[in-house]
Design a protein around this motif. Structure first.
Motif, short mmCIF file in Angstrom:
data_model
loop_
_atom_site.label_atom_id
_atom_site.label_comp_id
_atom_site.label_asym_id
_atom_site.label_seq_id
_atom_site.Cartn_x
_atom_site.Cartn_y
_atom_site.Cartn_z
N MET A 34 1.00 -1.12 -0.09
CA MET A 34 0.16 -0.07 -0.22
C MET A 34 1.34 0.91 -0.03
SD MET A 34 -2.81 2.03 0.45
CE MET A 34 -4.87 1.82 0.07
N GLU A 35 2.02 0.94 1.09
CA GLU A 35 3.16 1.98 0.60
C GLU A 35 3.51 2.42 -0.92
OE1 GLU A 35 5.59 1.97 3.93
OE2 GLU A 35 6.95 3.71 3.87
N GLU A 36 4.16 1.86 -1.59
CA GLU A 36 3.97 1.68 -2.99
C GLU A 36 3.14 2.04 -3.57
OE1 GLU A 36 6.86 -2.12 -4.19
OE2 GLU A 36 8.23 -1.28 -1.70
N ILE A 47 1.83 2.01 -11.23
CA ILE A 47 1.51 1.00 -10.65
C ILE A 47 2.04 -0.54 -10.73
CG2 ILE A 47 0.41 0.57 -8.56
CD1 ILE A 47 -0.94 3.75 -8.90
N SER A 48 2.64 -1.35 -10.15
CA SER A 48 3.17 -2.54 -10.64
C SER A 48 1.47 -3.85 -10.25
CB SER A 48 4.32 -3.50 -9.83
OG SER A 48 3.68 -3.31 -8.52
N PRO A 49 1.00 -4.30 -11.12
CA PRO A 49 0.05 -4.86 -10.91
C PRO A 49 0.18 -5.77 -9.15
CG PRO A 49 0.80 -5.65 -13.39
CD PRO A 49 2.19 -4.59 -12.24
N GLN A 50 0.71 -6.33 -8.74
CA GLN A 50 1.08 -6.76 -7.21
C GLN A 50 0.78 -5.88 -6.62
OE1 GLN A 50 4.51 -8.99 -6.56
NE2 GLN A 50 3.92 -8.04 -4.15
N ASN A 51 1.20 -4.49 -6.55
CA ASN A 51 0.94 -3.63 -5.73
C ASN A 51 -0.16 -3.21 -5.79
OD1 ASN A 51 3.29 -3.80 -4.96
ND2 ASN A 51 4.38 -1.94 -5.91
N GLN A 52 -0.36 -3.02 -7.02
CA GLN A 52 -2.24 -2.52 -7.71
C GLN A 52 -3.11 -3.14 -5.91
OE1 GLN A 52 -2.88 -0.92 -10.50
NE2 GLN A 52 -5.27 -0.37 -9.39
N PHE A 53 -2.46 -4.69 -6.38
CA PHE A 53 -4.07 -5.08 -5.51
C PHE A 53 -3.43 -5.61 -4.97
CE2 PHE A 53 -4.70 -10.17 -4.37
CZ PHE A 53 -5.43 -10.04 -4.52
N LEU A 54 -2.29 -5.65 -4.14
CA LEU A 54 -2.66 -5.42 -2.58
C LEU A 54 -2.61 -3.99 -2.21
CD1 LEU A 54 0.96 -7.52 -2.04
CD2 LEU A 54 -1.06 -8.54 -1.83
N GLY A 55 -2.19 -3.28 -2.74
CA GLY A 55 -2.96 -2.01 -2.31
C GLY A 55 -4.05 -2.32 -2.44
N ALA A 116 -5.07 9.67 5.55
CA ALA A 116 -4.15 9.76 4.66
C ALA A 116 -4.83 9.53 3.00
CB ALA A 116 -2.70 9.00 5.23
N PHE A 117 -5.12 8.74 3.26
CA PHE A 117 -5.94 8.48 1.67
C PHE A 117 -6.24 9.51 0.62
CE2 PHE A 117 -7.67 5.66 -1.84
CZ PHE A 117 -6.22 5.03 -2.51
N TYR A 118 -7.30 10.16 1.56
CA TYR A 118 -8.26 11.34 1.14
C TYR A 118 -7.26 11.80 1.05
CZ TYR A 118 -11.05 7.45 -0.62
OH TYR A 118 -11.37 6.14 -0.87
#
Ligand code: HEM
Ligand code: HEM
Length: 165
Positions: A34-36, A47-55, A116-118
């Motif tokens: 999520m941080e990445e 955004i890498s597909p892995q970070n997209q999915f896990l984020g 933090a997100f919004y």
């Protein structure tokens, strides 16, 4: 810790305890994605597909924790918790403080994540402190549970495994 006292935890309280524990573990182990994901969003990078999915999973798992904890808190306040199995006064008080600290974190951490997100990305650093905070609290909490079951043998762990009603 209990103002309201009960004979033991219900099946629903037990299910919620272990479900929330598993989801928090997931957040801690995969939080870095999520941080990445968030950094890439802010910088406008790919955004890498892995970070997209896990984020995305981090986002929804965090909201699920918030929802489940709201139900838990309502149950806790209405049905209460069993009194200490067999204990000295001070350790019952420490356990009570620890349990309410958990509840405070379980509400504050997802809320700070959302803010933090919004709104305030700077809050991300504070939100990331969830990792050491949970690691320390869970380690102490699990050690206490194991001490109860192996040394004191007073049924404290059992009542979080076998419903009383
Ligand atoms: C109990 C629920 C949650 C826990 C335990 C948790 C835990 C974490 C952890 C451990 C990190 C990464 C820290 C690191 O590796 O340095 C993180 C990052 C992050 N989380 Fe959560 N989180 C939760 C809920 C949420 C929710 C609901 C959101 C809402 C969108 C969210 C948004 C974020 C964001 C934006 C970051 C990146 C922060 C930054 O890089 O500055 N989290 N979270
Ligand atoms: C993220 C992980 C965890 C969280 C957030 C958590 C949180 C909590 C909370 C808030 C309570 C108080 C329940 C109430 O009275 O309302 C509790 C009770 C309990 N937890 Fe956990 N817990 C976690 C992991 C564990 C683990 C790994 C164990 C065992 C090794 C454990 C064993 C217990 C036991 C035995 C009780 C009952 C204590 C008593 O009745 O006095 N928990 N937990």
């Amino acid at each position: 810790m209990s103002q309201v006292s009960s004979r033991g935890y219900s099946a629903l309280q037990i299910a919620l305890h272990w479900a929330v524990a598993a989801l928090v573990l997931f957040q801690i182990v995969f939080g870095e994605s999520m941080e990445e994901f968030f950094d890439a969003l802010e910088e406008g990078e790919a955004i890498s597909p892995q970070n997209q999915f896990l984020g995305t999973a981090h986002y929804w798992t965090g909201l699920a924790i918030l929802g489940l904890v709201a139900i838990r808190l309502m149950l806790r306040l209405s049905a209460g918790a069993p009194g200490a199995a067999a204990d000295t006064n001070w350790s019952t008080k420490v356990a009570g403080v620890m349990h309410w600290l958990f509840y405070a974190l379980l509400v504050a951490v997802p809320l700070s994540g959302l803010l933090a997100f919004y709104h305030w990305a700077d809050l991300g650093d504070l939100h990331a402190l969830a990792k050491p905070a949970f690691v320390v609290l869970v380690a102490l909490h699990a050690m206490a549970a194991l001490y109860h079951s192996t040394v004191l043998k007073d049924g404290t762990l059992r009542r979080m495994l076998v419903p009383a009603r």
